[in-house]
Design an enzyme around this catalytic site. Structure first.
Site, PDB file in Angstrom:
ATOM      1  N   VAL A  11       0.786  -1.340  -0.092  1.00  0.00           N
ATOM      2  CA  VAL A  11       0.316  -0.320   0.043  1.00  0.00           C
ATOM      3  C   VAL A  11       0.588   1.480  -0.121  1.00  0.00           C
ATOM      4  CG1 VAL A  11      -1.786   1.103   1.080  1.00  0.00           C
ATOM      5  CG2 VAL A  11      -2.241  -0.897   1.670  1.00  0.00           C
ATOM      6  N   TYR A  12       1.766   1.173   1.004  1.00  0.00           N
ATOM      7  CA  TYR A  12       3.073   1.874   0.784  1.00  0.00           C
ATOM      8  C   TYR A  12       2.880   2.695  -1.034  1.00  0.00           C
ATOM      9  CZ  TYR A  12       6.938   5.073   1.247  1.00  0.00           C
ATOM     10  OH  TYR A  12       7.648   5.940   1.089  1.00  0.00           O
TER      11      TYR A  12
END
Length: 317
Positions: A207-208
């Site tokens: 997700v980062y």
């Protein structure tokens, strides 16, 4: 007949060789300009004249890269509007800036972007639009504490939601809310801080990495939308900088401290629409483009193991 066919084959080979040679020369020139042009030969622009207004807004402004951006912009004569979630840190950073640069004005707004509501954004933008903003530095960001596969990320859904909220919403909504005054002036600078992680498929940082890719993509579209409006939109995609987010490793030639990084990065505004912000980062970034993905995957795996070992050693102390 045989001679004619042979000639055609030779001509085809020659065309292919010329095409590949031109392509190689194009990429060589582009890489050289990305590194040596942006960081050595090009003259930094006059930020105050280009910005067209005296205020600079910095999110995530009390630590690391954000704090260093604020200090360097103050050094260049901008009034500073700090945004962060901790009042004590905001007060401390404001005091530090005014102690060094007493001829400017500093304001701040308290905002925790993991918990901000629609009404909170409206209030924040109302406060920001009370001043003439020449530069917006969308720096605030959030990362996992440790590398992990998606369903086992520490903090679960709460952490994933926070990373998405912090890395995507502020850069989008603050930009949208401040652009009208820049459009009215036909001048302004927007700098969106992404990460080289957005250019690599980083296992255990799903997700980062994906949210940082959003910043890069979003900014490239803004460049097309506002290229004739006098507004500069830039993406900065750093590699390792010695900050709290990556547990403050010792600075080095490839891992600068945040002050050196911010100064270098600000000097690239107007000379590059997308860059890493630091010359040794740019060298690494250009080289990465030629590395097979399997090698990059091994590097990411090794980096993940190092970070986990660091966390274990820290817990033992």
């Amino acid at each position: 007949m045989y001679f004619s066919l042979n000639l055609d084959e030779n001509l085809l080979i020659m065309i292919i060789v010329i095409a590949y040679t031109l392509q190689f020369l194009y990429h060589l020139i582009k890489i050289s300009l990305n590194i040596f042009g942006v960081y050595i030969f090009y003259t930094p622009i006059d930020l105050k004249r280009t910005a067209g207004a005296s205020w600079a807004v910095v999110t995530g402004a009390t630590d690391g890269i954000g704090r260093s951006y604020a200090l360097d912009l103050a050094r260049r004569g901008f009034n500073i509007f700090l945004i962060s979630r901790t009042k004590s840190k905001l007060v401390k950073t404001k005091k530090q800036i005014l102690n060094k640069y007493s001829d400017i004005e500093v304001r701040y707004a308290i905002c925790d972007f993991t918990r901000v509501s629609y009404e909170d954004y409206k209030r924040l933008l109302h406060s920001l639009n009370e001043v003439d903003i020449g530069i917006l530095i969308n720096n605030v960001g959030m990362c996992f504490d440790n590398p992990e596969v998606l369903h086992r990320v520490e903090g679960g859904i709460d952490t994933l939601t926070n990373v998405i909220n912090v890395n995507i919403l502020p850069v989008t909504l603050l930009t949208a809310g401040i652009l009208p005054q820049m459009m009215a002036r036909k001048s302004g600078i927007i700098v969106n801080i992404g990460s080289a992680a957005g250019s690599i498929h980083m296992a255990k940082w799903s997700v980062y990495s994906a949210t940082k890719k959003y910043i890069e993509w979003f900014t490239s579209i803004l460049q097309k939308e506002y290229e004739n409006e006098g507004i500069i939109c830039q993406t900065i995609t750093p590699l390792l900088v010695s900050t709290n987010m990556i547990k403050n490793p010792l600075s080095s030639i490839f891992c600068p401290n945040s002050d050196s990084f911010a100064k270098s990065s600000l000097n690239t505004i107007g000379n590059s629409s997308s860059t890493t912000g630091y010359i040794t980062h740019q060298i690494q970034f250009e080289l990465i483009k030629f590395v097979p993905e399997i090698i990059i995957d091994l590097f990411v795996k090794n980096l993940n193991n190092q970070l986990l070992d660091y966390q274990l050693d820290k817990k033992r102390v």
